[in-house]
Design a protein around this motif. Structure first.
Motif, PDB file in Angstrom:
ATOM      1  N   MET A   1      24.532  -5.375 -32.740  1.00 37.82           N
ATOM      2  CA  MET A   1      24.015  -4.516 -31.690  1.00 37.82           C
ATOM      3  C   MET A   1      22.693  -5.107 -31.182  1.00 37.82           C
ATOM      4  O   MET A   1      21.858  -5.523 -31.954  1.00 37.82           O
ATOM      5  N   ARG A   2      22.532  -5.076 -29.881  1.00 38.09           N
ATOM      6  CA  ARG A   2      21.295  -5.565 -29.278  1.00 38.09           C
ATOM      7  C   ARG A   2      20.724  -4.485 -28.368  1.00 38.09           C
ATOM      8  O   ARG A   2      21.362  -4.068 -27.409  1.00 38.09           O
ATOM      9  N   LEU A   3      19.540  -4.036 -28.701  1.00 43.32           N
ATOM     10  CA  LEU A   3      18.862  -3.023 -27.903  1.00 43.32           C
ATOM     11  C   LEU A   3      18.030  -3.665 -26.810  1.00 43.32           C
ATOM     12  O   LEU A   3      17.521  -4.765 -26.997  1.00 43.32           O
ATOM     13  N   PRO A   4      17.862  -2.963 -25.680  1.00 47.30           N
ATOM     14  CA  PRO A   4      16.907  -3.464 -24.695  1.00 47.30           C
ATOM     15  C   PRO A   4      15.504  -3.408 -25.293  1.00 47.30           C
ATOM     16  O   PRO A   4      15.235  -2.602 -26.177  1.00 47.30           O
ATOM     17  N   ASP A   5      14.637  -4.266 -24.830  1.00 48.01           N
ATOM     18  CA  ASP A   5      13.274  -4.330 -25.351  1.00 48.01           C
ATOM     19  C   ASP A   5      12.426  -3.244 -24.686  1.00 48.01           C
ATOM     20  O   ASP A   5      11.749  -3.487 -23.705  1.00 48.01           O
ATOM     21  N   LEU A   6      12.511  -2.034 -25.242  1.00 48.19           N
ATOM     22  CA  LEU A   6      11.768  -0.906 -24.707  1.00 48.19           C
ATOM     23  C   LEU A   6      10.829  -0.385 -25.784  1.00 48.19           C
ATOM     24  O   LEU A   6      11.214  -0.260 -26.945  1.00 48.19           O
ATOM     25  N   ALA A   7       9.602  -0.043 -25.394  1.00 48.06           N
ATOM     26  CA  ALA A   7       8.559   0.343 -26.341  1.00 48.06           C
ATOM     27  C   ALA A   7       8.910   1.584 -27.154  1.00 48.06           C
ATOM     28  O   ALA A   7       8.414   1.760 -28.254  1.00 48.06           O
ATOM     29  N   PHE A   8       9.778   2.432 -26.645  1.00 41.50           N
ATOM     30  CA  PHE A   8      10.073   3.694 -27.310  1.00 41.50           C
ATOM     31  C   PHE A   8      11.334   3.659 -28.175  1.00 41.50           C
ATOM     32  O   PHE A   8      11.772   4.686 -28.680  1.00 41.50           O
ATOM     33  N   LEU A   9      11.939   2.479 -28.367  1.00 39.85           N
ATOM     34  CA  LEU A   9      13.136   2.337 -29.204  1.00 39.85           C
ATOM     35  C   LEU A   9      12.823   1.527 -30.448  1.00 39.85           C
ATOM     36  O   LEU A   9      12.135   0.514 -30.374  1.00 39.85           O
ATOM     37  N   ARG A  10      13.341   1.983 -31.611  1.00 38.19           N
ATOM     38  CA  ARG A  10      13.200   1.237 -32.860  1.00 38.19           C
ATOM     39  C   ARG A  10      14.489   1.333 -33.663  1.00 38.19           C
ATOM     40  O   ARG A  10      15.105   2.396 -33.713  1.00 38.19           O
ATOM     41  N   ILE A  11      14.853   0.245 -34.315  1.00 37.70           N
ATOM     42  CA  ILE A  11      16.032   0.246 -35.189  1.00 37.70           C
ATOM     43  C   ILE A  11      15.566   0.410 -36.629  1.00 37.70           C
ATOM     44  O   ILE A  11      14.661  -0.291 -37.073  1.00 37.70           O
ATOM     45  N   GLU A  12      16.203   1.338 -37.352  1.00 35.10           N
ATOM     46  CA  GLU A  12      15.905   1.511 -38.774  1.00 35.10           C
ATOM     47  C   GLU A  12      16.774   0.553 -39.578  1.00 35.10           C
ATOM     48  O   GLU A  12      17.745  -0.017 -39.072  1.00 35.10           O
ATOM     49  N   LYS A  13      16.451   0.406 -40.857  1.00 35.59           N
ATOM     50  CA  LYS A  13      17.195  -0.522 -41.722  1.00 35.59           C
ATOM     51  C   LYS A  13      18.677  -0.176 -41.824  1.00 35.59           C
ATOM     52  O   LYS A  13      19.513  -1.056 -41.959  1.00 35.59           O
ATOM     53  N   ASN A  14      19.009   1.117 -41.747  1.00 38.76           N
ATOM     54  CA  ASN A  14      20.407   1.533 -41.851  1.00 38.76           C
ATOM     55  C   ASN A  14      21.169   1.395 -40.531  1.00 38.76           C
ATOM     56  O   ASN A  14      22.346   1.706 -40.453  1.00 38.76           O
ATOM     57  N   GLY A  15      20.489   0.959 -39.470  1.00 39.73           N
ATOM     58  CA  GLY A  15      21.141   0.750 -38.183  1.00 39.73           C
ATOM     59  C   GLY A  15      20.954   1.891 -37.201  1.00 39.73           C
ATOM     60  O   GLY A  15      21.299   1.772 -36.027  1.00 39.73           O
TER      61      GLY A  15
END
Length: 115
Positions: A1-15
């Motif tokens: 999965m690839r998220l857009p580079d947005l300041a308000f998004l974060r991926i946790e270790k569990n996905g």
């Protein structure tokens, strides 16, 4: 999965993906209106048509984000900020992998490269 580079998004270790939001309730219509906060602590600023009564704004927020991402509402939960304007939503890993993040970028109205 690839998220857009947005300041308000974060991926946790569990996905799971965390979405930081600053809510302005009682708006004329529900819409994203840019970013809120200073660098490093930014959130998506979102005007919500729902009033902040009996959890209606939180329900509307979950419904809006799920619709924007094209995922079931059950895949989006409120992680923090039940009674605050600053909220954090969690999109579970399974849904985050098939979500249409470009719709969130369009809702924000900024020019970002597609995910």
């Amino acid at each position: 999965m690839r998220l857009p580079d947005l300041a308000f998004l974060r991926i946790e270790k569990n996905g799971d993906v965390l979405v930081d939001v600053h809510v302005v309730p009682n708006a004329a219509k529900t819409q994203a209106v840019g970013l809120h906060g200073e660098a490093g602590h930014q959130a998506l600023r979102l005007r919500l048509q729902a009033p902040p009564v009996d959890g209606k704004a939180n329900q509307a927020l979950v419904k809006w984000l799920a619709g924007c991402l094209g995922v079931p509402q059950q895949a989006v939960t409120l992680a923090r900020g039940e009674t605050s304007r600053r909220k954090q939503l969690r999109v579970n890993a399974a849904a985050a992998g098939c979500a249409t993040w470009d719709e969130l970028v369009k809702a924000l109205g900024e020019d970002h490269p597609p995910a």
